[in-house]
Design an enzyme around this catalytic site. Structure first.
Site, PDB file in Angstrom:
ATOM      1  N   ALA A  67       0.828  -1.200   0.000  1.00  0.00           N
ATOM      2  CA  ALA A  67       0.000   0.000   0.000  1.00  0.00           C
ATOM      3  C   ALA A  67       0.866   1.254   0.000  1.00  0.00           C
ATOM      4  CB  ALA A  67      -0.915   0.000   1.212  1.00  0.00           C
ATOM      5  N   THR A  68       2.010   1.164   0.629  1.00  0.00           N
ATOM      6  CA  THR A  68       2.930   2.309   0.652  1.00  0.00           C
ATOM      7  C   THR A  68       3.298   2.714  -0.773  1.00  0.00           C
ATOM      8  OG1 THR A  68       3.805   1.678   2.810  1.00  0.00           O
ATOM      9  CG2 THR A  68       5.218   3.065   1.433  1.00  0.00           C
ATOM     10  N   SER A 123      -3.999  -3.467   0.484  1.00  0.00           N
ATOM     11  CA  SER A 123      -2.799  -4.241   0.758  1.00  0.00           C
ATOM     12  C   SER A 123      -3.172  -5.617   1.314  1.00  0.00           C
ATOM     13  CB  SER A 123      -1.943  -3.478   1.783  1.00  0.00           C
ATOM     14  OG  SER A 123      -0.727  -4.144   2.004  1.00  0.00           O
ATOM     15  N   THR A 179       8.908  -7.831 -12.891  1.00  0.00           N
ATOM     16  CA  THR A 179       8.342  -9.165 -13.041  1.00  0.00           C
ATOM     17  C   THR A 179       7.278  -9.409 -11.977  1.00  0.00           C
ATOM     18  OG1 THR A 179      10.420  -9.951 -13.957  1.00  0.00           O
ATOM     19  CG2 THR A 179       8.925 -11.638 -13.100  1.00  0.00           C
ATOM     20  N   CYS A 194       4.732   1.735  13.083  1.00  0.00           N
ATOM     21  CA  CYS A 194       5.971   2.456  12.788  1.00  0.00           C
ATOM     22  C   CYS A 194       6.353   3.360  13.945  1.00  0.00           C
ATOM     23  CB  CYS A 194       5.810   3.329  11.550  1.00  0.00           C
ATOM     24  SG  CYS A 194       4.497   2.795  10.488  1.00  0.00           S
TER      25      CYS A 194
HETATM   26  N1  PLP Z   1      -2.293   2.714   4.836  1.00  0.00           N
HETATM   27  C1  PLP Z   1      -2.850   2.356   6.004  1.00  0.00           C
HETATM   28  C2  PLP Z   1      -4.110   3.005   6.466  1.00  0.00           C
HETATM   29  C3  PLP Z   1      -2.225   1.370   6.783  1.00  0.00           C
HETATM   30  O1  PLP Z   1      -2.770   1.024   7.960  1.00  0.00           O
HETATM   31  C4  PLP Z   1      -1.029   0.770   6.322  1.00  0.00           C
HETATM   32  C5  PLP Z   1      -0.329  -0.255   7.138  1.00  0.00           C
HETATM   33  O2  PLP Z   1       0.114   0.014   8.249  1.00  0.00           O
HETATM   34  C6  PLP Z   1      -0.502   1.183   5.092  1.00  0.00           C
HETATM   35  C7  PLP Z   1      -1.168   2.148   4.376  1.00  0.00           C
HETATM   36  C8  PLP Z   1       0.767   0.611   4.536  1.00  0.00           C
HETATM   37  O3  PLP Z   1       0.574  -0.690   4.066  1.00  0.00           O
HETATM   38  P1  PLP Z   1       1.776  -1.541   3.473  1.00  0.00           P
HETATM   39  O4  PLP Z   1       2.423  -2.216   4.638  1.00  0.00           O
HETATM   40  O5  PLP Z   1       1.168  -2.518   2.537  1.00  0.00           O
HETATM   41  O6  PLP Z   1       2.697  -0.602   2.783  1.00  0.00           O
END
Ligand code: PLP
Length: 401
Positions: A71-72, A201, A239, A326
């Site tokens: 997701a990042t 994600s 890939t 984090c």
């Molecule tokens: N966005 C939200 C709201 C999240 O809670 C998280 C995960 O902590 C992320 C993004 C990031 O996800 P990923 O670990 O897949 O980068």
């Protein structure tokens, strides 16, 4: 007993997901873009997995679901592409996010700000939710994109995505939502709302780590973040993570199948646990439970540092969180608690419990007993609690007690 109550940070991979992924390491490993039978072995399973992802969020065929590494990446991609397309070219000069976005949106917005874009960090209300009016008050004809999370990872607060999407459409502004905490918690349908981009994600809904996606509505094309080969239709080179995609597809299918269970049974278990926690004196929950994802509680125990509570829980085998994973390396106040204007002492006392479909009643009963004991122990040695006078101002609205 070991109890995992940190499902907003990440989840266990469902054994059915792992089983589905297993053949794609040693037995079937062909690059689907190659021109031989090895490629053929991965082609159809990939297609099926992609169909499950489209179905999971009700994405029509003509729109794109592009696989990313997390997701990042999806969040970085949207904002950076919009910067290149609209801000750097001078067509627009402004973007808006909420002040409680995940760091992957927050830090990207800060970076874009450093490149000369105006960024508005929209405040949340005292329930930890964004008001549509706040968006309305700040949107301009020069706003390129609004990015607001669907559900907050710390409180579980659900944001009014439907209304924000409508407003953005009316104003001709693009709209992105980080739906990482929404998938599997309640139905997500990109067609019923005005959503241009949506992030999710796999590891937040019992899929593998390191695989995510970005939904892109037709006609709202982005510039690739990763240039290279023609994978993912040229949207995102590299890939393909075959096993990961197949795992995410299966995880999505199971998440959709489990929605009722999540919204009824998990919610019930969460609510009962929360009721018991709130019987402990001087405890506070910010967001009303009907405005939250069914699995999340962010609760403050006055006089107890969140980290001390985590330590006591961990010693008893319970994994919880003080908020964002984090942030757990430093002793910072919970950012959502700060954003709603909670007093300094309360902002440091928040603990997040996040359940999943793997959570059992037995685990919740055990956790409740451990928490009760920890509260007594930690308040006995708490300097701030001992001296708090009777009727001490909570710093939060009284109706949330
Ligand atoms: N966005 C939200 C709201 C999240 O809670 C998280 C995960 O902590 C992320 C993004 C990031 O996800 P990923 O670990 O897949 O980068």
């Amino acid at each position: 007993m070991r109890v995992y109550l940190d499902n907003n940070a990440t989840t266990i991979v469902d054994p059915q997901v792992k089983k589905e992924m297993d053949p794609f390491f040693v037995e079937k490993y062909g690059n689907p873009n190659s021109l031989h039978a090895y490629a053929g072995e991965t082609h159809l399973p990939l297609k099926t997995a992609m169909e499950k992802l489209y179905a999971g969020i009700h994405a029509p065929k003509e729109d794109s679901v592009v696989i990313t590494s997390c997701a990042t990446e999806s969040n970085n991609w949207v904002l950076k592409s919009i910067y290149f397309q609209y801000i750097a070219t001078g067509r627009k000069n402004h973007i808006m996010i909420s002040e409680v976005e995940h760091p992957s949106i927050m830090a990207t917005a800060k970076f874009i700000e450093s490149m000369g874009c105006r960024v508005t960090y929209l405040p949340i209300n005292n329930e930890g939710i964004m008001d549509v009016q706040t968006v309305k008050d700040n949107i301009t004809s020069k706003t390129a994109i609004v990015s607001i999370m669907w559900a907050n990872n710390e409180t579980g607060a659900i944001f009014p995505i439907e209304e924000i999407g409508e407003l953005c459409k009316e104003k001709g502004v693009l709209f992105h939502t980080d739906a990482v905490q929404a998938i599997g918690k309640f139905p997500v349908d990109v067609q019923s709302f005005d959503i241009d981009y949506l992030t999710f994600s796999a590891h937040k809904f019992h899929g593998p780590k390191g695989v995510g996606a970005l939904y892109i509505k037709k006609g709202k094309e982005l510039i690739p973040l990763l240039h290279g080969g023609s994978q993912m239709g040229g949207h995102r080179s590299g890939t393909l993570n075959i096993a990961g995609i197949i795992g995410m597809g299966k995880a999505m299918e199971l998440a959709i199948d489990s929605l009722d269970f999540e919204m009824e049974d998990i919610r019930e278990m969460r609510d009962a646990f929360e009721d018991e926690l709130l019987k402990i004196k001087d405890t506070f929950v910010v967001t009303p439970r009907e405005k939250r994802t069914p699995n999340t509680i962010l609760i403050s125990f006055r006089g107890i540092e969140g980290e001390s509570m985590l330590w006591d829980l961990n010693r008893s085998g319970i994994g919880a969180s003080t908020g964002s994973a984090c942030a757990s390396e430093d002793l910072e106040a919970n950012s959502v608690m700060e954003a709603i204007g909670a007093s300094e002492d309360l902002a440091h006392t928040a603990i997040r419990f996040s359940l999943s479909r793997y959570t059992t009643q037995e685990e919740m009963d055990y956790t409740l007993e451990v928490v009760k004991k920890a509260v007594i122990r930690l308040r006995e040695i708490s300097s701030s609690y001992a001296y708090a006078p009777e009727g001490y101002e909570s710093g939060l609205d009284s109706h949330h007690h």
